[in-house]
Motif scaffolding. Structure first.
Motif, mmCIF file in Angstrom:
data_model
loop_
_atom_site.group_PDB
_atom_site.id
_atom_site.type_symbol
_atom_site.label_atom_id
_atom_site.label_comp_id
_atom_site.label_asym_id
_atom_site.label_seq_id
_atom_site.Cartn_x
_atom_site.Cartn_y
_atom_site.Cartn_z
ATOM 1 N N ASN A 1 -4.489 -2.804 0.824
ATOM 2 C CA ASN A 1 -5.218 -2.043 1.679
ATOM 3 C C ASN A 1 -6.901 -1.732 0.995
ATOM 4 O O ASN A 1 -7.940 -1.680 1.460
ATOM 5 C CB ASN A 1 -5.127 -0.402 2.273
ATOM 6 N N ARG A 2 -6.342 -1.048 -0.145
ATOM 7 C CA ARG A 2 -7.404 -0.280 -0.077
ATOM 8 C C ARG A 2 -7.834 -0.896 -2.202
ATOM 9 O O ARG A 2 -7.212 -0.819 -3.197
ATOM 10 C CB ARG A 2 -7.128 1.328 -0.620
ATOM 11 N N PHE B 1 9.396 -2.649 2.267
ATOM 12 C CA PHE B 1 9.775 -1.044 1.752
ATOM 13 C C PHE B 1 10.271 0.071 2.331
ATOM 14 O O PHE B 1 10.682 0.623 1.800
ATOM 15 C CB PHE B 1 8.133 -0.186 1.619
ATOM 16 N N GLY B 2 10.757 -0.111 3.260
ATOM 17 C CA GLY B 2 11.501 0.901 4.178
ATOM 18 C C GLY B 2 10.571 1.567 4.297
ATOM 19 O O GLY B 2 9.048 1.715 4.530
ATOM 20 N N LYS C 1 0.794 -1.142 0.034
ATOM 21 C CA LYS C 1 0.230 0.100 -0.265
ATOM 22 C C LYS C 1 0.829 1.170 -0.179
ATOM 23 O O LYS C 1 1.847 1.531 0.483
ATOM 24 C CB LYS C 1 -0.609 -0.354 1.157
ATOM 25 N N THR C 2 0.893 2.003 -0.596
ATOM 26 C CA THR C 2 1.172 3.371 -1.091
ATOM 27 C C THR C 2 2.729 3.239 -1.608
ATOM 28 O O THR C 2 2.485 4.695 -2.312
ATOM 29 C CB THR C 2 1.456 4.123 0.544
ATOM 30 N N HIS C 3 2.623 2.190 -1.783
ATOM 31 C CA HIS C 3 4.039 2.342 -2.353
ATOM 32 C C HIS C 3 3.606 2.242 -4.094
ATOM 33 O O HIS C 3 2.685 1.240 -4.466
ATOM 34 C CB HIS C 3 4.527 1.229 -2.365
ATOM 35 N N GLY C 4 4.442 2.968 -5.336
ATOM 36 C CA GLY C 4 3.860 2.121 -6.840
ATOM 37 C C GLY C 4 4.764 0.786 -7.536
ATOM 38 O O GLY C 4 5.737 0.459 -6.586
ATOM 39 N N ARG D 1 1.769 -9.781 7.364
ATOM 40 C CA ARG D 1 1.526 -9.413 6.568
ATOM 41 C C ARG D 1 2.667 -8.011 6.761
ATOM 42 O O ARG D 1 2.786 -7.376 8.201
ATOM 43 C CB ARG D 1 -0.208 -8.256 6.750
ATOM 44 N N VAL D 2 3.556 -8.235 6.068
ATOM 45 C CA VAL D 2 4.745 -6.918 6.397
ATOM 46 C C VAL D 2 4.659 -6.448 5.716
ATOM 47 O O VAL D 2 4.953 -6.367 4.001
ATOM 48 C CB VAL D 2 6.171 -8.018 6.568
#
Length: 222
Positions: free
Chosen positions: A59-60, A218-219, A38-41, A212-213
């Motif tokens: 998440n979405r 991803f940092g 999530k939030t990562h491209g 779920r990591v």
């Protein structure tokens, strides 16, 4: 010292899972690492896929659609997991896109997912989300409500494979993971989705089949 690369972070998490599983006399192969992207491209996701990671969590629904339709054409063996809360009106889109849904938390969503699965013919695996700490701000059924929700899900022919939880923040997670494991055994469910970047080793030691990591792979999010 430079930040570790995506393959290095993946290898580190895999090694930690293997150590925790070994100490618990479990096989690391029995634990699915879900990389929460999530939030990562795609530019952050692709190096992990190229390093061998094949299970990813979002998440979405809308965010997942925007990046995974193209990525899955390139990597058709990737498996997608929905780990965030699902609105009933997005059930059809979720069933079309995801292979596993971790957040089935209420009767209305059970009915929406059953209808979507019957319509599409796709039947993603489902986890029932338990609000294991009975926190008012969190989604999930309470432990006392689980039997009723599970009956509804089984009556609707949802492919329920296990339970999912997020333990209370800033408390020792082990008792909550142990409680989820006891509930799963009571209801003959083989899978446990529990453990995130800060506590996945504890979860593996207690029986998690899916962790779920996100951050550890991803940092930190910018």
């Amino acid at each position: 010292m430079s930040d570790p690369s995506a393959p290095e972070r993946l290898a580190s998490v895999q090694a930690s899972i293997a150590r925790a599983a070994s100490l618990a006399r479990r096989s690391p192969a029995d634990v699915t690492l879900v990389a929460v992207s999530k939030t990562h491209g795609p530019e952050a996701i692709r190096p992990l896929i190229e390093a061998g990671q094949r299970a990813f969590g979002e998440n979405r629904v809308q965010e997942a659609q925007s990046k995974w339709l193209e990525l899955r054409e390139e990597f058709p063996d990737v498996r997608l997991h929905l780990v965030g809360q699902l609105q009933s009106n997005k059930a059809e889109d979720a069933v079309a896109l995801f292979d596993t849904i971790h957040s089935v938390d209420r009767p209305s969503l059970v009915e929406a997912l059953a209808k979507a699965m019957d319509k599409s013919g796709r039947r993603p695996d489902c986890f029932l989300q338990v609000n294991i700490g009975e926190e008012p701000q969190k989604s999930g059924c309470t432990p006392a409500e689980l039997a009723g929700l599970l009956d509804r899900a089984r009556s609707a022919a949802l492919p329920v494979v296990g339970l999912m939880c997020i333990p209370p923040a800033d408390l020792e997670p082990a008792p909550y993971f142990a409680l989820l494991g006891a509930l799963a055994r009571r209801h003959d469910l083989p899978c446990l989705s529990m453990g995130m970047s800060g506590d996945y080793q504890t979860a593996v030691a207690i029986g998690a089949t899916h962790v779920r990591v996100g951050t550890a792979l991803f940092g930190e999010r910018v």
